[in-house]
Design a protein around this motif. Sequence first.
Motif, PDB file in Angstrom:
ATOM      1  N   VAL A  88      42.820  49.269  33.370  1.00  0.00           N
ATOM      2  CA  VAL A  88      41.608  48.488  33.117  1.00  0.00           C
ATOM      3  C   VAL A  88      41.442  47.448  34.209  1.00  0.00           C
ATOM      4  CG1 VAL A  88      40.758  46.603  31.656  1.00  0.00           C
ATOM      5  CG2 VAL A  88      41.326  48.795  30.623  1.00  0.00           C
ATOM      6  N   ILE A  89      40.221  47.332  34.715  1.00  0.00           N
ATOM      7  CA  ILE A  89      39.867  46.212  35.594  1.00  0.00           C
ATOM      8  C   ILE A  89      39.109  45.225  34.714  1.00  0.00           C
ATOM      9  CG2 ILE A  89      38.583  45.463  37.629  1.00  0.00           C
ATOM     10  CD1 ILE A  89      38.791  48.365  38.676  1.00  0.00           C
ATOM     11  N   ILE A  90      39.603  43.997  34.658  1.00  0.00           N
ATOM     12  CA  ILE A  90      38.959  43.018  33.771  1.00  0.00           C
ATOM     13  C   ILE A  90      37.621  42.587  34.348  1.00  0.00           C
ATOM     14  CG2 ILE A  90      39.098  40.703  32.767  1.00  0.00           C
ATOM     15  CD1 ILE A  90      42.045  41.076  32.434  1.00  0.00           C
ATOM     16  N   LYS A  91      36.597  42.681  33.493  1.00  0.00           N
ATOM     17  CA  LYS A  91      35.233  42.357  33.891  1.00  0.00           C
ATOM     18  C   LYS A  91      34.964  40.889  33.574  1.00  0.00           C
ATOM     19  CE  LYS A  91      30.592  44.110  32.950  1.00  0.00           C
ATOM     20  NZ  LYS A  91      29.864  45.129  32.178  1.00  0.00           N
ATOM     21  N   TYR A  92      34.645  40.122  34.569  1.00  0.00           N
ATOM     22  CA  TYR A  92      34.159  38.761  34.364  1.00  0.00           C
ATOM     23  C   TYR A  92      33.324  38.406  35.581  1.00  0.00           C
ATOM     24  CZ  TYR A  92      37.919  36.931  37.416  1.00  0.00           C
ATOM     25  OH  TYR A  92      38.742  36.652  38.467  1.00  0.00           O
ATOM     26  N   ASN A  93      32.852  37.166  35.673  1.00  0.00           N
ATOM     27  CA  ASN A  93      31.950  36.847  36.789  1.00  0.00           C
ATOM     28  C   ASN A  93      32.753  36.668  38.073  1.00  0.00           C
ATOM     29  OD1 ASN A  93      33.208  34.542  35.914  1.00  0.00           O
ATOM     30  ND2 ASN A  93      31.468  33.196  36.386  1.00  0.00           N
ATOM     31  N   ALA A  94      33.446  37.724  38.487  1.00  0.00           N
ATOM     32  CA  ALA A  94      34.397  37.622  39.590  1.00  0.00           C
ATOM     33  C   ALA A  94      33.820  38.115  40.900  1.00  0.00           C
ATOM     34  CB  ALA A  94      35.647  38.412  39.265  1.00  0.00           C
ATOM     35  N   GLY A  95      32.494  38.117  41.019  1.00  0.00           N
ATOM     36  CA  GLY A  95      31.904  38.582  42.261  1.00  0.00           C
ATOM     37  C   GLY A  95      32.066  40.077  42.405  1.00  0.00           C
ATOM     38  N   ASN A  96      32.182  40.511  43.641  1.00  0.00           N
ATOM     39  CA  ASN A  96      32.121  41.919  43.958  1.00  0.00           C
ATOM     40  C   ASN A  96      33.472  42.605  43.774  1.00  0.00           C
ATOM     41  OD1 ASN A  96      31.219  44.343  45.082  1.00  0.00           O
ATOM     42  ND2 ASN A  96      31.911  43.688  47.107  1.00  0.00           N
ATOM     43  N   VAL A  97      33.570  43.505  42.821  1.00  0.00           N
ATOM     44  CA  VAL A  97      34.833  44.221  42.616  1.00  0.00           C
ATOM     45  C   VAL A  97      34.695  45.696  42.989  1.00  0.00           C
ATOM     46  CG1 VAL A  97      35.638  42.660  40.823  1.00  0.00           C
ATOM     47  CG2 VAL A  97      34.361  44.691  40.172  1.00  0.00           C
ATOM     48  N   GLN A  98      33.559  46.034  43.609  1.00  0.00           N
ATOM     49  CA  GLN A  98      33.308  47.422  43.979  1.00  0.00           C
ATOM     50  C   GLN A  98      34.437  47.988  44.852  1.00  0.00           C
ATOM     51  OE1 GLN A  98      30.388  48.744  42.583  1.00  0.00           O
ATOM     52  NE2 GLN A  98      31.561  50.587  43.022  1.00  0.00           N
ATOM     53  N   SER A  99      34.905  47.172  45.802  1.00  0.00           N
ATOM     54  CA  SER A  99      35.930  47.708  46.714  1.00  0.00           C
ATOM     55  C   SER A  99      37.254  47.942  45.994  1.00  0.00           C
ATOM     56  CB  SER A  99      36.108  46.818  47.953  1.00  0.00           C
ATOM     57  OG  SER A  99      36.055  45.472  47.619  1.00  0.00           O
ATOM     58  N   VAL A 100      37.513  47.187  44.911  1.00  0.00           N
ATOM     59  CA  VAL A 100      38.712  47.450  44.099  1.00  0.00           C
ATOM     60  C   VAL A 100      38.596  48.829  43.448  1.00  0.00           C
ATOM     61  CG1 VAL A 100      40.095  46.684  42.123  1.00  0.00           C
ATOM     62  CG2 VAL A 100      39.051  44.985  43.645  1.00  0.00           C
ATOM     63  N   MET A 101      37.401  49.111  42.932  1.00  0.00           N
ATOM     64  CA  MET A 101      37.191  50.421  42.282  1.00  0.00           C
ATOM     65  C   MET A 101      37.349  51.562  43.288  1.00  0.00           C
ATOM     66  SD  MET A 101      33.996  49.636  39.803  1.00  0.00           S
ATOM     67  CE  MET A 101      33.954  48.171  38.791  1.00  0.00           C
ATOM     68  N   TYR A 102      36.760  51.387  44.471  1.00  0.00           N
ATOM     69  CA  TYR A 102      36.873  52.435  45.483  1.00  0.00           C
ATOM     70  C   TYR A 102      38.333  52.647  45.897  1.00  0.00           C
ATOM     71  CZ  TYR A 102      31.776  52.575  46.119  1.00  0.00           C
ATOM     72  OH  TYR A 102      30.428  52.726  45.940  1.00  0.00           O
ATOM     73  N   ALA A 103      39.089  51.554  45.974  1.00  0.00           N
ATOM     74  CA  ALA A 103      40.509  51.685  46.360  1.00  0.00           C
ATOM     75  C   ALA A 103      41.256  52.510  45.314  1.00  0.00           C
ATOM     76  CB  ALA A 103      41.144  50.307  46.516  1.00  0.00           C
ATOM     77  N   LEU A 104      40.942  52.277  44.022  1.00  0.00           N
ATOM     78  CA  LEU A 104      41.584  53.072  42.961  1.00  0.00           C
ATOM     79  C   LEU A 104      41.127  54.525  43.045  1.00  0.00           C
ATOM     80  CD1 LEU A 104      41.519  50.631  39.908  1.00  0.00           C
ATOM     81  CD2 LEU A 104      43.393  51.080  41.485  1.00  0.00           C
ATOM     82  N   ASP A 105      39.852  54.744  43.383  1.00  0.00           N
ATOM     83  CA  ASP A 105      39.348  56.109  43.580  1.00  0.00           C
ATOM     84  C   ASP A 105      40.161  56.824  44.660  1.00  0.00           C
ATOM     85  OD1 ASP A 105      37.339  55.849  41.713  1.00  0.00           O
ATOM     86  OD2 ASP A 105      35.782  55.321  43.170  1.00  0.00           O
TER      87      ASP A 105
END
Lengths: 195, 259
Positions: free
Chosen positions: A4-21
Motif C-alpha cells: 500500500v502507498i499511503i494517500k495523503y496530500n503528499a504532492g506527486n507520488v506518480q514516480s513512486v508508482m512507476y518505480a513499483l511498476d
Amino acid sequence: MKTVIIKYNAGNVQSVMYALDRLGASYLYTDDEAEIRSADKVIFPGVGEASTAMNYLRRKGLDRLIPSLTQPVLGTCVGMQLMCRYSEENNTTCMGIFDVDVLRFPATPGFKVPHMGWNSIHAYGSPLTAGLPEDAYVYFVHSYAAPVCPFTVASCEYVHPFSAMLHKDNFYAAQFHCEISGEVGQRILSNFLTL
Amino acid sequence: MLTKRIIPCLDVKDGRTVKGVNFVNLRDAGDAVELGALYAEQGADELVFLDITATVEDRKTFAELVRRVAHTINIPFTVGGGISSVADVSAMLHAGADKVSINSAAVRNPDLINELALEFGSQCIVVAIDTRYVPAGPDMPWEHIVHTHGGRKPTELRTLPWAKEVEERGAGEILLTSMDTDGTKAGFALELTATISGNANIPIIASGGAGTMEHFQEVFTAGKADAGLAASIFHFREIDIPDLKQYLHGQGIPMRMTK
C-alpha cells in the motif's frame, strides 16, 4: 503480496508508482485504515511542507495509525521527516517514531539550500542497503535533515553529516528519493519489498 | 559529496527529438523515449524534455510521451515548453514528470511562480531564463537582458535581478541559457553564469555553448554552475556521456560515477 502507498496530500507520488511498476510490484494507493492495516508492506512517500502534511494526517487519523503499524513501513523524503519527533519546518510536532529532530541546514557559504542532486551515502547498517556498492549515489531534494543519531543506518554529508536512512523495528526511512535514484534506488525498493 | 550534474536536453516534436542551431535549423535525432533511456543508462544525472510544438493537440501527444518516459527511466526528469498554468503543471506532474520548467509564462505573469511553488513545492519548479547581451535600448549601454519566444523577443527585464526575483518567488532551480553562446559550441557564458550562481541560493543549470569536455570543466569551476546542460553534442555523439564524466572526474570535479 499486498503493498500500500499511503494517500495523503503528499504532492506527486506518480514516480513512486512507476518505480513499483518497473519492479513488477502491484500496489494500492489508499488512505483507508483497514486496507493499510492489512497490507504486507506500507510505503509512506512525501513531497511538500511538514506542517501542512501533519495537519492532514491528524485530520485523517493517520498520525496515530502509522506509528501503530507492525508490518514493514518505508517513509521517504518528507515521509521520513514526519516519522521523526519534530521538524523545524514551521515548528511542527511530528509522529515521533524516530526520537530525533529534523533541522534546517544552517546557512553556510558554498552550500546552497535545498540540498539538491546526487550525493553519496555510506556507513550502511540496514537490510535495505544489502548489495549496494560503497558510497552509492542517490538523489536528494531537501532543506531540512535529521542529524546522525542511534537510528541512522546510512549517512550523507552536506554542510554537516546527516541521516540518509533511519531504521527502528519495522520502520524504515530514506531522506532521498529511491524512486528516481537509478539502479541504487531500485535496489533499495526491491530490498524493502522482499523483506 | 554533492556532485555536479550532466543533463542532456531533448527537444521534442511529435515524440521525436530535434535540435536546432540557434533554435532555427531543426535536425532529427531519434526517438525521445529510447534516447532518454540510453542517456540514463550511460550515466546522465537528469534529463530535460522540451515540447517545441505546444499546440493543444500536440500537448496531448507530449503528455503521453511524458508518461512513457516516466515509466521507462529511473532518474529525475524535467519537462517544459508552453507551460503556462497550474493545470498544465498538474497534468505534467500527474503524467510522471519530476519537475516542470516555465519560461515566457513566468515573465508574463511572475505571480505564477509563487502559485506553482505553493501548490506543488519549489523542488519541482524550474524557471528557465533565456538571456542575451544587447543594448538595453536605443543609445543605452549593453546589458544581459531576458528574452522570450526562443530568445527572439527582448523583455524589459535585466537578467540578474530577474534571477533573484524568481528565487524569491519560490523557484527551485534556474535553467540559464545564454542565447549568445547557444549553438556556437564555443563554450558556456562563464562570467554571466558565475554572477548568477554566486548571487543565488538555488542551483543553476548552465546551458548554451557546450562544444568540448573542457567547456563543462570550465562551467563547473569558473562558471560556478551546479549542472551543465547540452543537446546536439550528445545527440550526435560528438561527446559520449561516460567519457565526459570520466574526464571531469579525472579533473577533480565531483561526479556520480555509475560504472
